[in-house]
Structures are given as structure tokens and as C-alpha cells.
Enzyme design. Structure first.
Site, PDB file in Angstrom:
ATOM      1  N   SER D  41       0.810  -1.223   0.000  1.00  0.00           N
ATOM      2  CA  SER D  41       0.000   0.000   0.000  1.00  0.00           C
ATOM      3  C   SER D  41       0.842   1.271   0.000  1.00  0.00           C
ATOM      4  O   SER D  41       0.315   2.364  -0.236  1.00  0.00           O
ATOM      5  CB  SER D  41      -0.904   0.041   1.243  1.00  0.00           C
ATOM      6  OG  SER D  41      -1.697  -1.104   1.297  1.00  0.00           O
ATOM      7  N   ARG D 114       5.068  -6.442  25.580  1.00  0.00           N
ATOM      8  CA  ARG D 114       4.357  -6.191  26.834  1.00  0.00           C
ATOM      9  C   ARG D 114       4.993  -6.846  28.058  1.00  0.00           C
ATOM     10  O   ARG D 114       5.004  -6.270  29.131  1.00  0.00           O
ATOM     11  CB  ARG D 114       2.895  -6.659  26.714  1.00  0.00           C
ATOM     12  CG  ARG D 114       2.004  -5.644  26.039  1.00  0.00           C
ATOM     13  CD  ARG D 114       0.535  -6.075  26.120  1.00  0.00           C
ATOM     14  NE  ARG D 114      -0.230  -5.522  25.000  1.00  0.00           N
ATOM     15  CZ  ARG D 114      -1.207  -6.159  24.382  1.00  0.00           C
ATOM     16  NH1 ARG D 114      -1.547  -7.371  24.757  1.00  0.00           N
ATOM     17  NH2 ARG D 114      -1.846  -5.579  23.377  1.00  0.00           N
ATOM     18  N   CYS D 151      -6.949  -5.956  25.070  1.00  0.00           N
ATOM     19  CA  CYS D 151      -8.237  -5.262  25.149  1.00  0.00           C
ATOM     20  C   CYS D 151      -9.119  -5.755  26.297  1.00  0.00           C
ATOM     21  O   CYS D 151      -9.765  -4.960  26.979  1.00  0.00           O
ATOM     22  CB  CYS D 151      -8.986  -5.371  23.822  1.00  0.00           C
ATOM     23  SG  CYS D 151      -9.065  -7.042  23.164  1.00  0.00           S
ATOM     24  N   GLN D 178     -16.388 -11.553  23.831  1.00  0.00           N
ATOM     25  CA  GLN D 178     -15.580 -10.592  23.086  1.00  0.00           C
ATOM     26  C   GLN D 178     -16.112 -10.392  21.670  1.00  0.00           C
ATOM     27  O   GLN D 178     -16.387 -11.345  20.943  1.00  0.00           O
ATOM     28  CB  GLN D 178     -14.118 -11.062  23.080  1.00  0.00           C
ATOM     29  CG  GLN D 178     -13.535 -11.061  24.494  1.00  0.00           C
ATOM     30  CD  GLN D 178     -12.073 -11.469  24.570  1.00  0.00           C
ATOM     31  OE1 GLN D 178     -11.735 -12.411  25.278  1.00  0.00           O
ATOM     32  NE2 GLN D 178     -11.204 -10.778  23.870  1.00  0.00           N
ATOM     33  N   SER D 181     -14.886  -7.173  16.513  1.00  0.00           N
ATOM     34  CA  SER D 181     -13.900  -6.141  16.194  1.00  0.00           C
ATOM     35  C   SER D 181     -12.565  -6.431  16.875  1.00  0.00           C
ATOM     36  O   SER D 181     -11.528  -5.958  16.429  1.00  0.00           O
ATOM     37  CB  SER D 181     -14.410  -4.758  16.604  1.00  0.00           C
ATOM     38  OG  SER D 181     -14.768  -4.744  17.962  1.00  0.00           O
ATOM     39  N   GLU D 204      -5.351 -15.544  24.353  1.00  0.00           N
ATOM     40  CA  GLU D 204      -6.048 -14.500  25.115  1.00  0.00           C
ATOM     41  C   GLU D 204      -6.083 -14.797  26.614  1.00  0.00           C
ATOM     42  O   GLU D 204      -5.871 -13.901  27.438  1.00  0.00           O
ATOM     43  CB  GLU D 204      -7.477 -14.385  24.577  1.00  0.00           C
ATOM     44  CG  GLU D 204      -8.181 -13.112  24.954  1.00  0.00           C
ATOM     45  CD  GLU D 204      -7.788 -11.932  24.073  1.00  0.00           C
ATOM     46  OE1 GLU D 204      -6.933 -12.096  23.180  1.00  0.00           O
ATOM     47  OE2 GLU D 204      -8.335 -10.831  24.289  1.00  0.00           O
ATOM     48  N   HIS D 244     -16.319  -5.507  24.568  1.00  0.00           N
ATOM     49  CA  HIS D 244     -16.111  -6.801  25.215  1.00  0.00           C
ATOM     50  C   HIS D 244     -16.844  -6.779  26.552  1.00  0.00           C
ATOM     51  O   HIS D 244     -16.580  -5.917  27.396  1.00  0.00           O
ATOM     52  CB  HIS D 244     -14.618  -7.037  25.460  1.00  0.00           C
ATOM     53  CG  HIS D 244     -13.808  -7.257  24.209  1.00  0.00           C
ATOM     54  ND1 HIS D 244     -14.363  -7.372  22.953  1.00  0.00           N
ATOM     55  CD2 HIS D 244     -12.464  -7.414  24.032  1.00  0.00           C
ATOM     56  CE1 HIS D 244     -13.400  -7.578  22.065  1.00  0.00           C
ATOM     57  NE2 HIS D 244     -12.245  -7.592  22.690  1.00  0.00           N
ATOM     58  N   ASN D 333     -13.465  -2.079  23.255  1.00  0.00           N
ATOM     59  CA  ASN D 333     -12.197  -2.765  23.031  1.00  0.00           C
ATOM     60  C   ASN D 333     -11.236  -2.039  22.099  1.00  0.00           C
ATOM     61  O   ASN D 333     -10.027  -2.183  22.232  1.00  0.00           O
ATOM     62  CB  ASN D 333     -12.446  -4.179  22.512  1.00  0.00           C
ATOM     63  CG  ASN D 333     -13.329  -4.223  21.286  1.00  0.00           C
ATOM     64  OD1 ASN D 333     -14.480  -3.756  21.331  1.00  0.00           O
ATOM     65  ND2 ASN D 333     -12.836  -4.733  20.195  1.00  0.00           N
ATOM     66  N   THR D 334     -11.758  -1.241  21.174  1.00  0.00           N
ATOM     67  CA  THR D 334     -10.824  -0.553  20.279  1.00  0.00           C
ATOM     68  C   THR D 334     -10.432   0.824  20.800  1.00  0.00           C
ATOM     69  O   THR D 334      -9.462   1.400  20.325  1.00  0.00           O
ATOM     70  CB  THR D 334     -11.418  -0.409  18.856  1.00  0.00           C
ATOM     71  OG1 THR D 334     -12.685   0.230  18.946  1.00  0.00           O
ATOM     72  CG2 THR D 334     -11.591  -1.773  18.202  1.00  0.00           C
TER      73      THR D 334
END
Lengths: 357, 357, 357, 357
Positions: D41, D114, D151, D178, D181, D204, D244, D333-334
Site C-alpha cells: 500500500s 508487553r 483489550c 468478546q 472487532s 487470550e 467486550h 475494546n478498540t
């Protein structure tokens, strides 16, 4: 009892491939000899690769089949003469062409060859006579390709056929409500369609317009003259799992009574019914009387035996004002609209002696 | 600043009632004076009764309003002269009639009086001149009823209006994809529509056919002559929360170019735009260029300011072959298709001096 | 072959009522003699009233049955001695009580009598011995009531039973994902649940906590001592058509190996399997090995014959760290969670000689 | 007014990337200088590549930005010092590491770093003091990475924080619901989740267990000691678009009253509220009183101003029996679970003087 004919399934892991496996896993005339997939899966067991989505269990012995690559050479080496193809069109163009050269008979769900003048788009109840185009192909190749139609076309053309023959049709306007399974196992991201509508399916409207005219076309001297009716198609994806609903508006040439129309649709039968082919439904069309049917959840998957596992097209809400006929139809897109009709095509070809090599 | 006009909302707890509350809760010209509901809720606080479904919070001071019964006598006692009605048709027939007798001006979303010769079905961008029918009513009653159209009609007739005026229309075929909110808060059981389609909405197809002709009709001597175009409608419920999508096929009288058509739709404006009414969108119609729009999830609710909170109708996929024009449109059914247009109607009536009692 | 026992179905038009019709319409021991519904439907043909939602067609001869009112007097007049009840609890309280007084044996899906000390909540694989409570009832009434459990409880308690017997259970934490069919045909408006979650089902958490303890309780001198385990339940409605998924976390008394746990669950069998009752599944529990199963779309409705039409509870994602056991389970809420278990209860009662009047 | 700090967004076309664009497109402290995407892209305009899914329009001037490749060299050449990363973890591992070496400050939504001992998982309301780990990184690299959490963790840890601080927590059991998205724009095929549940999300549960302990951990001498509480997580995907939901069961050390618990949650505030950071919500936690809330459709997206566009975590159904505390929580969540917290992290870092290069 005669020995079953060995067959292969190309692109066996996708949704239509799985329907082929389901329909051919316990078929009276055919037995699955090989399954093909992309090179990344070849050599692995079918059960380890497939994300099985059918409502019935995967037959254990078929799960144990080792996948071969969808490569013409590897496929021709199997010695199998009859294959069912659930390949995407770009792959099909090459592979199916090579297999035809190699002498195979290909029953294909792909759109790659549908519009070739010598390839029939076959729906046995509608245009069984188009099967004779195989002769034309066999003049040029050792094998032949027989396609079934686009999934939305299959339902439409079956409903139009008796009307076209009995009353004449001038013009058809169709708006579709196509389920997500029409995009295959992974073709549609959930975020695109969840609780949403997408009023565009690439290439679909063109297919509806030209495949319908070809299928209803007249065969003369091994040439199909497309039916001279106008078709206006608008296609939309809807958040439903299985079954394509279609809102159809037809202008007839004649002015039959509503009863004539209903009788014409309900009594429609074709050669598969006469020959009693294993995959043919008792009634190709079922006209429902309820004011709010057909509905995907109840009418696509149903255990109704007379609907033969998804081969019957259900119609409802017939409205006729003497000028314009309106109705809704529902077609099981992966069975009647794909694998089921291809299997029926093979059964017809067998009955017509085309599978004697 | 002028004092705001006190108004009431009839049937304030339903989905359209809630849209009225949302739109009138902070309106520059109107303020909510009372809210009515069925007798079982009257006397209770609005916030304790309503199952609030709007995307914005219920204004606390409106939550504290004590509901009155939807009873003509009780309503007339309030002294309020302007009401917005979200009543079901059977209730509306009696209540709205009685309130009109009592001198009220009723902006109604109900279908009860839509087809009365002296009641306008008003969409200000399309037929603002029909508002003069109010004079006819006022000859017979002390008050008047002004309706907005059926939700599916509102989008359709707005898209047809510029085409009808500029090029002439002979025939329209429309298939709808109507969201569950169209059935109200509790009108549709989840088991009926979850992952399903219902190709039937009682009375809807008839409304589309006759309301469209009335709205596009010519007013002469305080009589509306329905527009002489043919309309073929087929309606289907789809599992989407908000927004009605419509697949529209139009046969024009003239033969404009595709560019003419697009320009006609995109540049369409009406009296509300000229008067700059608070609830009027900058552009009544928005023609989207993307190949797969409009879509409910993105285009119905959008924070796009130029779409004015659901008052713009979005169109897309314009296809024109010189003979038949095809497109999809999307209308916010509870705003443009219901409460929003009623509020716009009241703003127009105010601008025209009809709210001076 | 022995003559079939005539039975009635109370509340035959609802979702559970339809499951009863489906399961009893072609049963080897029972035949449907009457169907009851509310007074507004009585006297009409079943096929004209029912909104049939089953995946199989309504047997035509059952469609022709004329509904009687759900009125004790009318029901007792039929002379039938065995009824299956799909009544709502408030109606059941009165009607089932009166029918018991009248000498009937009632297999009930209602919660009205579940917690009565002399009424068993029977799941034959789990607590067949509780059936002897019928003796206690028959000391006080001419008939008896035998209930099945709440739909979410049925799956949970079947999974817990072998663990409880073999290893002991101290504490269970369960969060549910309950499908919309659990709310009945019309119990849940589409606008509430479409693309949404509702983290509340009235009364459900309490039922899970107390019914589970009763079913796992020990019967001594015709008295059930509730099992002494702690249960923490949280219930949520999800936008899925059929099947309740449950996330279960168990603290065991003992410290078995993961293999012991799996073996305990997989090999679980009960009296219905020994007696080979018609509605009993080969395996009450099926532990799935796939990393992402069970899933409602594939595992609730499946044509898998060994799952016996929805009577098998599927489990998956067993995770055990030596202290806490976690897994998901899926139960067909209208079959194993309702009508199916009631029919199995009747088959057990027949085998035990309780249906000889 | 001070000049805005130029920033870049890595992986700008995905769902979290789009949230970054939305949040930073009109930010008081930051302005978007570049957007990166995969090599296929790069060089194209953002508006031509992105499948925009936000509820607000793409700002036209951002649509005109030409994408650069997500290549460390190209990115470092821009001279920008602050980037927000929405990269997939495998790409992030390499790219974020190289950018840190190159001196950049990276606010990352990726899980790649993380669990590194010198990288904070920062949720400013919960553990703003962990930001000092940046010093540790800057001892070894020229730049630093600051992550936000998974999230599902973000909502959980915010609800746990006040309880942990005030009453002590021994054990947490959580089952998630969840939304799709969470799998990104194209991460989940519609056929997998439509009207279905998937009780498995790779990796998760482990993330929930270990990230929660790290975030609640104590920082001593630039080392985080994970919080000593037990966490049992079970994750499930549900057919909902955004938000979520989590069913949480907590065992507290102390025995507060129900009122204490509610007060602790409702009054919870952190440093962002004190500093009045632009992206901080007035109330980090909102305890809803309704018996059936929070619900995704109404509580995730809401225009409620005090919820600050998705940064507030809503809780409901608090149930406490003196031993076990149960509740449901809902997190956007986003936003709070991804881009929103990363932007808040950058605002905090700016306030703490870490953005002065």
C-alpha cells in the site's frame, strides 16, 4: 450391483468442496477416489486440513484421505476420469483446461468456462438438451467441461423456466438477498457484514443477466441462442448463513390466470424426475402458501424429505395483477446453487452414457 | 429570543416516540410540555417507564416528566396546541381525530389519516405545497393533521422526486431490505428474524404504492391528483438494527445521460434548505461513489454532520443503460422515515405561519 | 407389539410444545391424543395456530388435531393419564396441581413445582433414584408431577455428575451464553438482542444455584438433602438461535490427573443407556478434542446420530492446572434442556412400571 | 498556543489504526505527520487504501496523506520522534525494536514487548508509576516502548484496581464475551461467527492472567513484582460488533459492605483525571443501576459525554454475598482497550516531560 465410478474432488476443503464430499461420500453411483487442495495442504490428511462446516459428521474414512495438490499432472496420474471442481475461477481456468486436454470429464462449479460457446451451463430440469454440447468439445479435446450456474442464477432460472415455456417472458427484474456462505468459508470478514448489508457482489449481476439467457437459450446445430428476455439484476449480501432469497418481478408475454401461473410452477418437472436420478428432488419447485414464506432459517436446510436435501427451490408470495407477476424465491446456494446441481449433472451424464470411457 | 412553543408527544415510550423526545429535547423552536403513554403507564415518570434505546442519554429533566394517558380529554386539558404523534394506527384513528376536533395541530407518524383527501403526507423537500391542504381541514375542523409518510416511502420518494420532475418516470420497481427497528421496540420476536429473512411486512407494499403516488401527486384546487406512475413493491425484513435499504429500478420517460441523472440527484434541494430549517440536512440526497455503499452500519447513524443526524438519504451503485436506471438507497427509518420528517414538517408549518393560534 | 400409550401435550404451540410434538409425533411407546393451548386458540386446528419452527415438517395428521383449552376440567375429560407440560410457570401452578389431584402423571418443563420437596427434578442419567419421590406424592394426591430442570442446569449438572461422584466438588463458577430460543417463541424482542448481549435473565441464576444442588442431592428416606457445593452463576443472553454455552470453573476435592478427568467425563453413562431407552443418547457427554469447540452452529443441531437429536451435551477446552478445572459445555436447550429430558423421564417412568394405572 | 507534536501511526489501515487516526486527527497536543502500512500500500493515498469503518467521516486532509512503508529506515527518516503502533505482534517485534534503537518513543498496542521487564503495560488510571520503567529502557536504548494492555485486560484491571487497593483480592474468575472487532478488520470470517459462538481466542486467556498481574504489580527499584492474585480466564468470541463484556467473580480479602464496594468502584479516579488529560474520561468506571446493563449496543458507542468516547468502563449487576463479588463489565475494546489508552499514555508521558527530546 455395478461397481461405483471413482471420482475426484478439486478444491475439496472449501465450502462447496465440503458439499461435494458430503454428497459423494455415500453416493450410489460414485465413490471418492481423491481430494485435491492447494500445495500448502497436499500430503496432509483431509481431516487435519478441512474446517468442516457441514451439519453432518465427516465420514471417518474420507477424513483419512491424503490430499493431493491441485496440479493437472498429479491429478491426471490418478487415472480417475471424472472430477468435480470447486476451484476458484482463476485456478480453474488453467487446471480445468489442462484436465480436459488430458481426457477428463469435469463437472465444475467454477465460472471460468461457463460462457464458452461449447460448454453447457447445465441445470438438468431446465436445459438437459444442452448436454449435447459435450460432443462439440469432444471434437476439440479429449475430455469435456460441464458447468453448473452461478448460485443465484440456479434458483431464478428454475422458477422462470415453466413460465418462459408456457407464457413467454419479456422482462425480469430481480433483487437478491444473498447469504454469507455464498462468499465461501473465508471470503467475507465478519466486520463487513455483521448486522449490515452490502449492496454489491463483484461480477454477480452480470452473471445473472448473461447466464440466465444462456441457460434458457435454444440449442440449434450445437449452438445456443440466448433467450431474448431482458434481465435487470441488483445484488446484495445479507447477514444470513445459508440460502439466497430473491425478489423477482416478471412481465409475461401472455395473460394467464393466477391459477395457471401457480399450476405451471407447482407442477414443473424435468428429466431428472423422469429418470429418478438419486439427487433429484421430487418437486423442483415448491410454491408455499403461507403469507410470509419462504424463509432461510426454515426452508433452506430443512429435513423435509421431499425437498431432497436442498435441491428444491421454494417460492412464495405470488402476486399477479394481470400484468406484472411478483414473487420471492429461496435457493440453497451451496446445494442447488453449486455442488448439488453438479452431482445431478454427473448423474444425468451417466444416464446418457457419457461416462463410459 | 422568542419563547419556545410548548408541544406534546403522543406515544412517547416507543421507538419513534423516543426519537421525538431526542429531537425535541433540545430544539430551538419547540419545548416538550407533556408526554403521553398508555393508561398503564400514566402517572409514572418517563424514565421509569421508557426502555430508552437512543445512542444519546435521556435528558434528565425529560426523564422526570410524569406521563399522562393518551386520552383526548386529558391531552386537550394541557392547553398545548401542537402535538407529535407516534401512536399505532388503530389508536391514532380515534385520538388524532378527537384532538383535531379539539383544535390541535397534529404532526403524525401514524398511517391512520394518510390517505384522507384533506390530509397531506408531507415531506417538505418533495411536496411542501401540499401543506395548503391544512386550509381544507380547517374548514371542517378546528385543528388539522399533517402526516409524514411510511418509512420506506420517505427514502424512495425523495430519490424519485428530482428524476420525476426533470425526466419523467413511467415505472418503478422496488425491493426493500427493512431493518427490525421498523417494527418498533417490541414488534418483532428475535426468533423470527435472527439470522433470517421475512419476505413479508403486512400492508407495506400497498403503502409504498399508494403513498408514493399521493406525495408525487399534483395539487389542484386543494385536491391531489396521484402521480400516474406504476409502482411494483416487494418488502422484506432483514436482520439489521437500523436503516431501510431499497433496491430501486426506474424507467424514465426521457433519455438523459448518466451524468444528468447523477447531477439531478446530487443537486436536489427543497424549501427546507432554502429556509434553513433546523432539522433540514444540507443535502437531502447524497450520491456515494464507493462501489459498495450505502451500508446501514456506516451510513445510517453516522456522525457525518452534513447528513444531519439521519435526515439525508444516501444513494449508491447508480447503473443506467439508457433505458433502465438502477440504484440502491438507504434511509434512516426512524429519523427521515418517521420522527425527523414530522419535526421538519412542524418547522415548515411554523415558517408558514400555521402555528400562530 | 404393544399398544401405544395415549398422551397429551399442554401448551403445544410454544417452542418447547413444538419440540414435544416433534419428539412424540413418532414415538415407539407414546402417541399424541390431544394438544392444549390457551382459550383463544381452542377449537382451532393445530396447524392453523402453531407458528411451526422445527427443522422437520409438522406431521400432517398432527396438524389436523383440534386444540383443546388448557383447562383442568377439559383435560381430565379426555381420559388420558399421561401429559407433557410446556406451560408457563404461573399457569402451570394451577393447572398441573389440578391435574395431579385428578390422577394424572405430569412430565413438566415448568419451574412451578421444581422445588417442592416431593417433586423430583429428574435427569435420568444423573438422579434416576429421585423418581421414587413419586411414591411420596401418591400418598397425598392421586397423580404425580415429575419435572425436568431449567435448561442451563441440565447441561451443567450432567457435566458435574461424574466429577462429583468420582472426585468431589467444592465450588462451581459458571457464566452462561444463552440463546434466544431459551426465551421462547416470542419472549424476546429482536431490538433487544440483535447484535447485542443482555447480562441478565430473570430468575435464572437462582435456578442454577438451587436446582443443581437439589439434583445432585442425596435421597434418604424420601427426602433430598441438597448437595453441599457452592455455585456462583452469572447469566447472559447472546444473539444465537439455539444452544446454551456455559463457561464452567470447578474446584475439585481430590487431585485427579487430567486423564482421569477426561476419562470420567467421556465414559459417563447412566440408567437410560443401560435400559436403552429410545430417547437416550449413546453418550450423554461428548468431550471434543478440537481447540475451538463446541460451537452452537455445528454442535447443537447436528445430524450426528450418536448425539441422538440434541440429547448429548458436548464439552470442550478442558484445562486443568491441578487445582482448578475449566471447560466450556454446550447443551441443546429445547431438547436436553426441556422437552427431550421430559420424554426421557416418561420413558424411564414407563420402564419402572409407573405408567400402569 | 504551543505547536503540536508531530506523530506517526504504524499500521494505520487496520481497525486500531483507524481509531488512532480518529483520535489523533483533531488532537490538542499531537498532529499526524505520517501514516504507515504494508509495502503493497505504500505510496498510495490513505483514503484509497483504507476500508474506513469509523462512525465519523475520515477527515479529508488525512485521506490525502500518502502512506509510507512500515519499514524502520523509512520511518526514522521522517524525523518524527513519537509514533503510535497498531502493528501485528510479529511485525512489531522487529519494527518497534528497531525504532526504539533509533531513538523513537513508541506507544504500542502490540503485545510483542508487553511482558519485557523494562516495558510498562500502562493504564494511567491504574499504574501511572510504571511509566518510570522508561528510564530503564533509556539506559539501554535511545528510545522507549510504552504499551497498553490486551483489550480484555484493560476493562478488567480498571475494575479490579480500586477493589485490590481497598479490600485486597485473592482470586478472580473471568469469562469473556468478546466482540468481532477484537479480531481486527479481516481477522474473522463471517461464516465462523455469524449466529455462533467460538469458545477460544488464541493466546487470550494467558494474556489476561499475566498482564493483569503485571499491571497490578508493585514497582520497586525499577522492577515490577506481579500481583499475587490468582486469575482464571475463559475467553469466547460472540457475534457482536463492538465492546467486550466480561463476567467477573472476585474473592476479596476483606469483608466490606456492598455499599463500600459500590462506592469504591464509582468514586475511582486516577492521575489522568487529576491532570485533566484530554482523552481521560470524567469517570473511569460507571456503575449502572439498571438490572440488565451494561449492554454493547447502548453502552459502548454512546454519545454520553461523560463516557468520553469509549474511555469509560461500564459495570453492572453487582452481586455480593459477603464472600463472593460478581459483576459484569463492558469495555470499548478498540478505544479503552487499544488506541484510546495509547493516546492517553502519550498525554501522560507528555505531562511527565518524557516527550521533550
Amino acid at each position: 450391483m455395478k461397481e461405483k465410478i471413482p471420482v475426484g474432488i478439486l478444491g475439496a476443503t472449501g465450502l462447496v468442496g465440503q458439499e461435494f464430499v458430503r454428497l459423494l461420500g455415500d453416493h450410489p453411483f460414485f465413490r471418492i477416489e481423491f481430494l485435491s487442495a492447494s500445495s500448502s495442504s497436499s500430503g496432509r490428511l483431509y481431516r487435519d486440513v478441512v474446517r468442516w462446516k457441514m451439519g453432518e459428521p465427516l465420514p471417518p474414512e474420507i477424513g483419512e484421505i491424503k490430499l493431493i495438490e491441485t496440479d493437472p499432472e498429479a491429478i491426471l496420474k490418478t487415472g480417475v476420469r471424472v472430477v468435480f471442481s470447486a476451484l476458484p475461477s482463476d485456478v480453474a481456468l488453467h487446471v480445468e483446461g489442462a484436465l480436459r486436454e488430458g481426457g477428463m470429464l469435469i463437472f465444475s462449479n467454477s465460472s471460468a468456462y461457463r460462457m464458452s460457446p461449447d460448454v453447457p451451463i447445465l441445470i438438468p430440469e431446465v436445459n438437459h438438451e444442452h448436454l449435447s454440447l459435450v460432443k462439440l468439445q469432444r471434437g476439440n479435446y479429449r475430455g469435456a467441461i460441464i458447468t453448473n450456474s452461478n448460485c443465484a442464477v440456479s434458483g431464478l432460472v428454475m422458477a422462470l423456466k415453466p413460465l418462459y415455456d408456457e407464457f413467454g417472458i419479456r422482462e425480469v427484474t430481480v433483487s437478491t438477498y444473498q447469504s454469507i456462505s455464498g462468499a465461501g468459508l473465508s471470503g467475507l470478514p465478519a466486520m463487513d457484514i455483521a448486522s449490515n448489508l452490502i449492496p454489491f457482489i463483484p461480477g454477480e449481476e452480470e452473471k445473472i443477466e448473461r447466464e440466465t439467457r444462456k441457460i434458457l437459450g435454444e440449442l440449434k446445430n450445437l449452438k445456443i441462442n440466448p433467450a431474448p428476455l431482458k434481465i435487470h439484476a441488483s445484488c446484495c449480501r445479507v447477514p444470513v448463513r445459508r440460502g439466497h432469497l430473491e425478489s423477482v418481478v416478471v412481465k409475461l408475454d401472455g395473460r394467464p390466470s393466477p391459477e395457471d401461473i401457480k399450476a405451471s410452477l407447482s407442477s414443473f418437472k424435468g428429466l431428472p424426475q423422469t429418470l429418478n436420478l438419486p439427487t433429484s428432488p421430487l418437486r423442483p419447485l415448491e410454491v408455499m402458501e403461507e403469507e410470509d414464506r419462504p424463509q432461510p432459517v426454515m426452508d433452506v436446510f430443512s429435513g423435509y424429505p421431499e425437498r431432497a436435501k436442498g435441491m428444491t427451490v421454494t417460492l412464495g408470495r405470488l402476486r399477479y395483477d394481470g400484468e406484472v407477476l411478483k414473487f420471492f424465491l429461496l435457493v440453497n446456494n451451496t446445494v442447488r446453487g453449486a455442488a448439488g446441481t453438479s452431482v445431478l449433472n454427473a448423474e444425468l451424464a451417466l444416464a446418457e452414457g457419457l461416462l463410459e470411457f
